[in-house]
Motif scaffolding. Structure first.
Motif, PDB file in Angstrom:
ATOM      1  N   ASP A   1      -3.189   5.633   6.662  1.00 30.01           N
ATOM      2  CA  ASP A   1      -1.825   5.134   6.795  1.00 30.01           C
ATOM      3  C   ASP A   1      -0.901   5.501   5.636  1.00 30.01           C
ATOM      4  OD1 ASP A   1      -0.764   3.925   8.902  1.00 30.01           O
ATOM      5  OD2 ASP A   1      -1.158   1.863   8.272  1.00 30.01           O
TER       6      ASP A   1
ATOM      7  N   ASP B   1       9.095  -7.574  -4.829  1.00 28.09           N
ATOM      8  CA  ASP B   1       7.956  -7.949  -3.968  1.00 28.09           C
ATOM      9  C   ASP B   1       7.762  -9.454  -4.102  1.00 28.09           C
ATOM     10  OD1 ASP B   1       5.386  -8.175  -2.555  1.00 28.09           O
ATOM     11  OD2 ASP B   1       5.304  -6.009  -2.766  1.00 28.09           O
TER      12      ASP B   1
ATOM     13  N   SER C   1       0.828  -1.217   0.000  1.00 32.90           N
ATOM     14  CA  SER C   1       0.000   0.000   0.000  1.00 32.90           C
ATOM     15  C   SER C   1       0.854   1.256   0.000  1.00 32.90           C
ATOM     16  CB  SER C   1      -0.903   0.025   1.235  1.00 32.90           C
ATOM     17  OG  SER C   1      -1.746  -1.075   1.243  1.00 32.90           O
ATOM     18  N   VAL C   2       1.860   1.302   0.870  1.00 31.39           N
ATOM     19  CA  VAL C   2       2.676   2.515   0.941  1.00 31.39           C
ATOM     20  C   VAL C   2       3.434   2.700  -0.374  1.00 31.39           C
ATOM     21  CG1 VAL C   2       4.569   3.697   2.126  1.00 31.39           C
ATOM     22  CG2 VAL C   2       2.923   2.392   3.465  1.00 31.39           C
TER      23      VAL C   2
ATOM     24  N   ASP D   1      -0.725  -4.016   6.855  1.00 30.26           N
ATOM     25  CA  ASP D   1       0.085  -3.803   8.050  1.00 30.26           C
ATOM     26  C   ASP D   1      -0.636  -4.361   9.282  1.00 30.26           C
ATOM     27  OD1 ASP D   1       2.452  -2.877   9.083  1.00 30.26           O
ATOM     28  OD2 ASP D   1       1.702  -0.848   9.497  1.00 30.26           O
TER      29      ASP D   1
ATOM     30  N   LEU E   1      10.097  -1.166   2.304  1.00 30.80           N
ATOM     31  CA  LEU E   1       8.676  -0.925   2.602  1.00 30.80           C
ATOM     32  C   LEU E   1       7.953  -2.265   2.702  1.00 30.80           C
ATOM     33  CD1 LEU E   1       7.791   2.042   0.195  1.00 30.80           C
ATOM     34  CD2 LEU E   1       8.115   2.140   2.662  1.00 30.80           C
ATOM     35  N   SER E   2       8.698  -3.324   3.005  1.00 31.86           N
ATOM     36  CA  SER E   2       8.059  -4.648   3.044  1.00 31.86           C
ATOM     37  C   SER E   2       7.455  -4.906   4.427  1.00 31.86           C
ATOM     38  CB  SER E   2       9.053  -5.735   2.637  1.00 31.86           C
ATOM     39  OG  SER E   2      10.100  -5.802   3.556  1.00 31.86           O
ATOM     40  N   SER E   3       6.684  -5.978   4.511  1.00 32.65           N
ATOM     41  CA  SER E   3       5.942  -6.281   5.740  1.00 32.65           C
ATOM     42  C   SER E   3       6.880  -6.367   6.947  1.00 32.65           C
ATOM     43  CB  SER E   3       5.231  -7.631   5.597  1.00 32.65           C
ATOM     44  OG  SER E   3       4.586  -7.709   4.348  1.00 32.65           O
ATOM     45  N   THR E   4       6.386  -5.912   8.076  1.00 30.38           N
ATOM     46  CA  THR E   4       7.172  -5.937   9.320  1.00 30.38           C
ATOM     47  C   THR E   4       7.544  -7.368   9.700  1.00 30.38           C
ATOM     48  OG1 THR E   4       6.069  -3.945  10.084  1.00 30.38           O
ATOM     49  CG2 THR E   4       7.105  -5.305  11.772  1.00 30.38           C
TER      50      THR E   4
ATOM     51  N   LYS F   1       7.327  -3.443  16.409  1.00 38.12           N
ATOM     52  CA  LYS F   1       6.582  -2.177  16.283  1.00 38.12           C
ATOM     53  C   LYS F   1       6.368  -1.547  17.661  1.00 38.12           C
ATOM     54  CE  LYS F   1       4.325  -0.246  12.836  1.00 38.12           C
ATOM     55  NZ  LYS F   1       5.042   0.383  11.736  1.00 38.12           N
TER      56      LYS F   1
ATOM     57  N   GLY G   1       8.981   4.599   9.998  1.00 35.10           N
ATOM     58  CA  GLY G   1       8.445   5.938   9.717  1.00 35.10           C
ATOM     59  C   GLY G   1       7.512   6.423  10.828  1.00 35.10           C
TER      60      GLY G   1
ATOM     61  N   TYR H   1      18.161  -7.146   2.227  1.00 37.54           N
ATOM     62  CA  TYR H   1      18.003  -6.025   1.279  1.00 37.54           C
ATOM     63  C   TYR H   1      19.050  -4.941   1.557  1.00 37.54           C
ATOM     64  CZ  TYR H   1      13.653  -7.838  -0.676  1.00 37.54           C
ATOM     65  OH  TYR H   1      12.727  -8.616  -1.325  1.00 37.54           O
TER      66      TYR H   1
ATOM     67  N   THR I   1       4.547   8.383  11.604  1.00 41.38           N
ATOM     68  CA  THR I   1       3.458   8.957  10.812  1.00 41.38           C
ATOM     69  C   THR I   1       2.190   9.258  11.610  1.00 41.38           C
ATOM     70  OG1 THR I   1       2.686   6.746  10.279  1.00 41.38           O
ATOM     71  CG2 THR I   1       4.185   7.749   8.701  1.00 41.38           C
TER      72      THR I   1
ATOM     73  N   LEU J   1      13.717 -16.128   0.777  1.00 44.41           N
ATOM     74  CA  LEU J   1      14.182 -15.166   1.760  1.00 44.41           C
ATOM     75  C   LEU J   1      14.198 -15.773   3.157  1.00 44.41           C
ATOM     76  CD1 LEU J   1      12.286 -12.081   0.377  1.00 44.41           C
ATOM     77  CD2 LEU J   1      14.733 -12.445   0.307  1.00 44.41           C
TER      78      LEU J   1
ATOM     79  N   PHE K   1      12.074   2.114   6.258  1.00 52.95           N
ATOM     80  CA  PHE K   1      10.853   2.794   6.717  1.00 52.95           C
ATOM     81  C   PHE K   1      10.059   1.893   7.666  1.00 52.95           C
ATOM     82  CE2 PHE K   1       6.808   5.134   6.311  1.00 52.95           C
ATOM     83  CZ  PHE K   1       7.284   6.422   6.395  1.00 52.95           C
TER      84      PHE K   1
HETATM   85  N1  LIG Z   1       1.800   3.356   6.676  1.00 50.92           N
HETATM   86  C1  LIG Z   1       2.437   3.877   7.671  1.00 50.92           C
HETATM   87  O1  LIG Z   1       2.024   4.903   8.222  1.00 50.92           O
HETATM   88  C2  LIG Z   1       3.702   3.224   8.134  1.00 50.92           C
HETATM   89  C3  LIG Z   1       4.436   3.866   9.133  1.00 50.92           C
HETATM   90  C4  LIG Z   1       5.616   3.268   9.560  1.00 50.92           C
HETATM   91  C5  LIG Z   1       6.031   2.071   9.012  1.00 50.92           C
HETATM   92  N2  LIG Z   1       5.295   1.469   8.064  1.00 50.92           N
HETATM   93  C6  LIG Z   1       5.770   0.181   7.567  1.00 50.92           C
HETATM   94  O2  LIG Z   1       5.801   0.159   6.152  1.00 50.92           O
HETATM   95  C7  LIG Z   1       5.676  -1.215   5.708  1.00 50.92           C
HETATM   96  C8  LIG Z   1       4.683  -1.275   4.571  1.00 50.92           C
HETATM   97  O3  LIG Z   1       3.385  -0.971   5.031  1.00 50.92           O
HETATM   98  P1  LIG Z   1       2.134  -1.233   4.062  1.00 50.92           P
HETATM   99  O4  LIG Z   1       0.955  -0.646   4.733  1.00 50.92           O
HETATM  100  O5  LIG Z   1       2.471  -0.831   2.677  1.00 50.92           O
HETATM  101  O6  LIG Z   1       2.041  -2.821   4.134  1.00 50.92           O
HETATM  102  P2  LIG Z   1       1.528  -3.823   2.977  1.00 50.92           P
HETATM  103  O7  LIG Z   1       1.250  -5.098   3.692  1.00 50.92           O
HETATM  104  O8  LIG Z   1       0.456  -3.192   2.175  1.00 50.92           O
HETATM  105  O9  LIG Z   1       2.816  -3.985   2.033  1.00 50.92           O
HETATM  106  C9  LIG Z   1       3.913  -4.779   2.319  1.00 50.92           C
HETATM  107  C10 LIG Z   1       4.426  -5.364   1.021  1.00 50.92           C
HETATM  108  O10 LIG Z   1       5.649  -6.079   1.309  1.00 50.92           O
HETATM  109  C11 LIG Z   1       5.636  -7.269   0.528  1.00 50.92           C
HETATM  110  N3  LIG Z   1       6.605  -8.213   1.113  1.00 50.92           N
HETATM  111  C12 LIG Z   1       6.471  -9.010   2.192  1.00 50.92           C
HETATM  112  N4  LIG Z   1       7.605  -9.722   2.405  1.00 50.92           N
HETATM  113  C13 LIG Z   1       8.479  -9.359   1.434  1.00 50.92           C
HETATM  114  C14 LIG Z   1       9.802  -9.722   1.113  1.00 50.92           C
HETATM  115  N5  LIG Z   1      10.462 -10.610   1.837  1.00 50.92           N
HETATM  116  N6  LIG Z   1      10.383  -9.137   0.051  1.00 50.92           N
HETATM  117  C15 LIG Z   1       9.724  -8.213  -0.715  1.00 50.92           C
HETATM  118  N7  LIG Z   1       8.464  -7.836  -0.457  1.00 50.92           N
HETATM  119  C16 LIG Z   1       7.849  -8.395   0.602  1.00 50.92           C
HETATM  120  C17 LIG Z   1       4.190  -7.727   0.573  1.00 50.92           C
HETATM  121  O11 LIG Z   1       3.905  -8.643  -0.471  1.00 50.92           O
HETATM  122  C18 LIG Z   1       3.459  -6.394   0.386  1.00 50.92           C
HETATM  123  O12 LIG Z   1       3.248  -6.093  -0.977  1.00 50.92           O
HETATM  124  C19 LIG Z   1       5.293  -2.033   6.936  1.00 50.92           C
HETATM  125  O13 LIG Z   1       6.426  -2.695   7.463  1.00 50.92           O
HETATM  126  C20 LIG Z   1       4.842  -0.955   7.920  1.00 50.92           C
HETATM  127  O14 LIG Z   1       5.030  -1.340   9.276  1.00 50.92           O
HETATM  128  C21 LIG Z   1       4.139   2.011   7.603  1.00 50.92           C
END
Ligand SMILES: NC(=O)c1ccc[n+]([C@@H]2O[C@H](COP(=O)([O-])OP(=O)(O)OC[C@H]3O[C@@H](n4cnc5c(N)ncnc54)[C@H](O)[C@@H]3O)[C@@H](O)[C@H]2O)c1
Length: 398
Positions: free
Chosen positions: A336, A72, A26-27, A265, A153-156, A278, A230, A189, A232, A118, A203
């Protein structure tokens, strides 16, 4: 922070690559669509800190000079992800058609990485690290880019157990050459970014570059990095509000926060192991500003019905003159990705400048953007902003 070169040539016109780990999330999708909208003059840069006076005069890359690609584990194309975000109200629907070309172009530069690899498969992890680095290098050559900023920007992820091999670059390299699952994906990465000669931004609250061995690699290659997580929403408010209690000599007794999240997230953070990184990064700011002895915890709940929106409700109890008890509460309701995306664009632009200025290692001056920043600088938002603007002044002065 390292010494800055005296002269910084103007960057305008130079193209900067942005390689996103988690490029279809999403981000990331909001970042790519947003850069296209701002670059095309289709929307004003609301939320972009680098467009504020004191920063916008810097020789930063223009929004339309950013070229996107990434990794991704999912194959859903970016235009499809953008449609879903428009339906959820994150992206204005009228923009979709106007930025479709940029989303399609970026999607052609997204490599679908095999997820399980991975987490470890038969080959030593050095093989995978080399493949990731080769993808980034190929992207840089394909588009003839001045520099590439890699952004996680990948999943936590969950917090990994510490290993002796994480402490020296030699030790880490030996382990990567022989074992299949040494580093979590975020750190792999960072390793691949540095190996490919790129700067790195984390982030997310995951490990990223925050291992002594990776710091050694970044410094050896003369590359800057920054992170993490980040700032936010709730923590942003905390870092602005907590100093008020300190300056007003009011004694905070407890500060409890409940966060309701939906989206990808929210689903990821439903796992307690992932939520731990987190909540750890979220609690750091209060400990540092208010000191120990403040009661209260931070909760994160997954509420799928909220979709891309998040709600933070914080309850603060404090003591005034002669011990009189008082309370403050706040509710923050934010979208978000709309909060995160402009900050990602800011970080990319600033990091490109840091590279050009010859900075390497952890970049303390970008602490303003993070919940759990590098270094020990004052974590109050105002002090962090001043640190950023002071750096900007130094980097741009002849
Ligand atoms: N939105 C905010 O305000 C905010 C603030 C701080 C941190 N974050 C962090 O940003 C990250 C992204 O948030 P989001 O809302 O876009 O989440 P999301 O779940 O929409 O996107 C995460 C993406 O990462 C991909 N992914 C997972 N494992 C992977 C890997 N090993 N290699 C490559 N890609 C991989 C997923 O397929 C997905 O497309 C999260 O870790 C979140 O904690 C977001």
């Amino acid at each position: 922070m390292t010494t800055l070169r005296k002269e910084t040539p103007m960057r305008h016109g130079k193209r900067v690559g942005v390689w996103l780990a988690g490029a279809r999330g999403s981000v990331a999708t909001t970042v790519i669509a947003g850069a296209a909208a701002l670059g095309g003059g289709l929307a004003p840069p609301v939320g972009c800190v680098t467009e504020r006076p004191g920063l916008r005069e810097l020789p930063l890359p223009a929004f339309d000079a950013l070229v996107f690609g990434g990794h991704d584990i999912v194959g859903t194309p970016l235009p499809k992800r953008a449609e879903a975000l428009a339906e959820a109200g994150v992206l204005p629907g009228r923009l979709l058609r106007l930025v479709a070309g940029e989303l399609e172009a970026a999607d052609r530069d997204v490599v679908t990485a095999a997820g399980p690899a991975l987490d470890g498969e038969a080959a030593p992890q050095a093989v995978l690290a080399a493949e990731l680095a080769a993808d980034i290098t190929a992207f840089r050559k394909r588009h003839d880019l001045e520099t590439v900023v890699v952004v996680n920007l990948s999943s936590t992820e969950e917090v990994p157990a510490d290993r002796e091999e994480f402490h020296t670059l030699d030790g880490l390299r030996r382990a990567l050459e022989t074992e299949p699952a040494v580093l979590p994906a975020s750190a792999l990465y960072a390793y691949a970014a540095f190996t490919a000669g790129c700067s790195f931004v984390d982030f997310t609250p995951s490990t990223g570059a925050r291992l002594p061995a990776l710091r050694e690699l970044a410094e050896q290659r003369g590359l800057p990095y920054t992170g993490r997580d980040g700032k936010t929403g709730e923590t942003l408010v905390k870092s602005a509000l907590a100093p008020m209690f300190v300056h007003r000599a009011l004694r905070v007794r407890s500060w409890s926060g409940t966060n309701l999240l939906g989206g990808g997230d929210g689903a990821t953070l439903e796992r307690p192991e992932a939520a731990l990184s987190k909540t750890e990064s979220k609690t750091r700011v209060l400990d540092e500003i208010l000191g120990d002895g403040v009661e209260g915890t931070v909760h994160i709940d997954n509420v799928p019905a909220l979709g891309e929106w998040k709600t933070a409700w914080d309850h603060i109890s404090f003591e005034g003159f002669l011990g009189v008890p008082m309370t403050m509460q706040f509710t923050w309701q934010g979208c978000d990705s709309a909060l995160a995306a402009p900050l990602v664009l800011d970080l990319v632009r600033l990091m490109a400048l840091a590279v050009e200025a010859g900075d390497s290692g952890p970049q303390e001056q970008f602490g303003f953007f993070f919940k759990d920043p590098e270094g020990s600088a004052d974590p109050s938002l105002d002090a962090q902003y001043r640190l950023l603007v002071d750096w900007a002044g130094r980097v741009s002065s002849p």
